[in-house]
Motif scaffolding. Structure first.
Motif, short mmCIF file in Angstrom:
data_model
loop_
_atom_site.label_atom_id
_atom_site.label_comp_id
_atom_site.label_asym_id
_atom_site.label_seq_id
_atom_site.Cartn_x
_atom_site.Cartn_y
_atom_site.Cartn_z
N THR A 45 0.84 -1.36 0.02
CA THR A 45 0.18 0.11 0.17
C THR A 45 0.83 1.22 -0.16
OG1 THR A 45 -1.57 -1.33 1.11
CG2 THR A 45 -2.02 1.11 1.14
N GLU A 46 1.98 1.30 0.66
CA GLU A 46 2.84 2.32 0.97
C GLU A 46 3.47 2.55 -0.18
OE1 GLU A 46 5.22 1.75 4.16
OE2 GLU A 46 3.78 2.50 5.81
N GLU A 47 4.00 1.53 -1.07
CA GLU A 47 4.39 1.53 -2.31
C GLU A 47 3.77 2.15 -3.46
OE1 GLU A 47 6.21 -2.05 -2.78
OE2 GLU A 47 8.10 -1.66 -1.69
N ALA A 48 2.35 2.30 -3.14
CA ALA A 48 1.42 2.46 -4.38
C ALA A 48 1.59 4.01 -4.52
CB ALA A 48 0.01 1.85 -4.05
N SER A 49 1.71 5.09 -3.49
CA SER A 49 1.47 6.35 -3.66
C SER A 49 2.41 6.74 -2.74
CB SER A 49 0.11 6.64 -3.21
OG SER A 49 0.33 8.21 -3.15
N PRO A 50 3.54 7.58 -3.07
CA PRO A 50 4.47 8.17 -2.40
C PRO A 50 3.70 9.33 -1.13
CG PRO A 50 4.75 9.21 -4.55
CD PRO A 50 3.62 7.93 -4.53
N VAL A 51 2.58 9.83 -1.86
CA VAL A 51 1.92 10.80 -0.94
C VAL A 51 0.74 10.16 -0.02
CG1 VAL A 51 0.46 12.94 -1.08
CG2 VAL A 51 2.37 12.69 -2.73
#
Length: 526
Positions: free
Chosen positions: A418-424
């Motif tokens: 999940t964290e890798e799916a979006s930096p923001v």
């Protein structure tokens, strides 16, 4: 969320009691919906008395006490309860009733619940009236009894020929409300302590069965329904269970029925990141002092730096409140849900916190989303909210539906994805992985079954730039509904939901609901 864009609040302490329904021999569990209940008499708001129609096709497998032996007694609506969010009564033109439904449809002779309902009768000539149109505005966890009066002006054209009907789903507001803590969501053990007898029975498939009982008691042979966001899952599950009872059903901003809740969160975080990227490109071209900079490639870095700063030291936001990183991320996502009309106020909100170090504008928007966002952000009831039970209901319904119970190692891998799916947005969304970690009951399934072979055409409406329910999920919803059942109307627009903001989409939806004519497959609104 189109019509589901509204304030959301954390739980209130509610005590559920077992009472005996007078003269019916039923055991009623919790609830106490709007109106005066099954023994009420009279018509609400001084409305002209109208002979209620009767349907001939009751839900299968129910004792006659629920169907032929039950009538809805409509009366003037009271003010919303604490669990519904409080406030003033909806006023003239609205009437409320309570429907008895089995707590457990497999054992309908045992405990019952009260289902809170609200209605505004069709304003046009009786001879042109089509029937009732039921609404669910999303969540899960949204009160339809309070939501429908708030958004009824958006459905004026439909309200000429339909009775507009809202309801509180199981576990929500006035319908057997679940309680998971006094001031905030306090975990599965607290839910079990206060609402353990309800928790196994608040899932979407049970509410879908309530829908069919409502349809019958409202006098309709077929269900006419308008579902938004999560409401599309409810509508799809209904169509699967009762394809022979499907009338005209609109599924707007649909969820993806083919993915589990964690993959759905990953898909959502990718979609909100893409929407943010489109916003930053617009901002760089439009504003000399764009808060995300004039190089869209550096926008992510600027906002990530802001979130890191807020994580270490939350910004003052007025009234003694603070804006932290999770709340800021969700607030940005909520502005993006509004589509392009949300871009200018997002510029102002980001400028405020970046230039002045205060987060009032972002904090105000952090609460304006589905209960799921508030559950993920861990927002407490003391944060400027209305006191309804939407967060408790969101968690209870989600965990009743989903059988996903990852262990620690599996959960850590899901968080990483999940964290890798979006930096923001990835970090803020990743806490959703643990939502049902300690839930005391098993969930029903990994994904909902919405196959509805034999049903008439169901209209699915989706924005290509939806940041909450990605457009690809709409294609899958159409596919899963079945060949010649799902009809996709594509809207080339930003934001979560299009009715009535897109004139083209509103015209197509109205034509379908009022005349029964669905758009040609492949129709696109620009």
């Amino acid at each position: 969320m189109s019509t589901a864009r509204r304030r959301h609040a954390a739980p209130a302490l509610l005590i559920l009691a077992i009472v005996v329904a007078a003269g019916a021999g039923w055991h009623a569990l919790g609830g106490g919906g709007s109106g005066s209940g099954p023994s009420a008499s009279g018509e609400g708001g001084g409305a002209t008395r109208r002979a209620e129609t009767k349907a001939t096709n009751p839900p299968p497998g129910l004792p006659g006490a629920f169907t032929t032996g039950q009538r809805l007694h409509w009366s003037a609506c009271p003010a919303p309860s604490e669990a519904q969010g409080g406030g003033e009564a909806p006023g003239d033109g609205w009437e409320c009733a309570t429907m008895k439904a089995p707590l457990d449809y497999r054992r309908p002779g045992r405990d019952t619940i009260d289902v809170a309902m609200i209605r505004k009768r069709a304003t046009g000539p009786e001879r042109k009236r089509i029937g009732s149109l039921l609404f669910n505005f999303g969540g899960p966890g949204e009160s339809g009894v309070t939501g429908l009066p708030e958004f009824a002006d958006q459905y004026t054209s439909l309200g000429e020929r339909y009775d507009l009907v809202g309801f509180d789903p199981r576990g929500v507001g006035g319908t057997a409300p679940v309680n998971c803590g006094r001031k905030e969501f306090e975990g599965g053990d607290v839910c079990e302590k206060h609402s353990g007898r309800l928790l196994p029975y608040v899932g979407t498939s049970r509410t879908a069965r309530d829908l069919d009982l409502m349809r019958y008691l409202l006098g309709d042979e077929k269900l006419n329904y308008f579902g938004v966001s999560y409401g599309t899952e409810l509508g799809g599950v209904y169509a699967h269970l009762f394809p022979q009872h499907v009338g005209r059903i609109v599924l707007e901003a649909p969820v993806d029925p083919t993915v589990d809740r964690v993959q759905d969160s990953i898909n959502q975080v990718k979609a909100v990141q893409l929407a943010f990227d489109r916003f930053t490109r617009h901002c760089a071209k439009t504003y000399d002092d764009c808060p995300t900079g004039h190089d869209p490639e550096q926008a992510d870095q600027r906002v990530v730096e802001l979130l890191d700063k807020l994580e270490k030291k939350p910004a003052p936001a007025g009234g003694g409140e603070k804006l932290d990183a999770d709340l800021a991320a969700h607030a940005i996502g909520n502005f993006l849900d509004l589509g392009e009309e949300g871009w200018p106020p997002l510029v102002k909100a980001l400028s405020e916190v970046m230039e002045r170090g205060t987060g009032g504008k972002l904090l105000a928007k952090a609460y304006d989303h589905a209960p799921g966002a508030r559950a993920r952000a861990g927002v407490s009831a003391g944060s400027g909210t209305s006191g309804d039970n939407s967060v408790s209901a969101f968690v209870a319904i989600t965990c009743a539906d989903s059988n996903l119970r990852p262990g620690f190692t599996e959960a850590e891998e899901m968080i990483k994805r999940t964290e890798e799916a979006s930096p923001v947005f990835g970090k803020a969304w990743s806490s959703f992985v643990y939502l049902c970690y300690d839930w005391p009951f098993k969930g029903e399934r990994a994904t909902p079954d919405v196959s509805a072979n034999g049903a008439p055409p169901i209209l699915v409406v989706a924005n290509t730039g939806d940041s909450t329910t990605p457009y690809e999920g709409a294609k899958r919803m159409v596919r899963e509904l079945g060949e010649e059942v799902g009809v996709l109307l594509t809207v080339r627009a930003e934001g979560h939901g299009s009715y009535p903001y897109s004139r083209c989409a509103a015209r197509a939806v109205d034509t379908y609901l009022l005349d029964g004519t669905s758009p040609e497959p492949g129709t696109t609104c620009s």
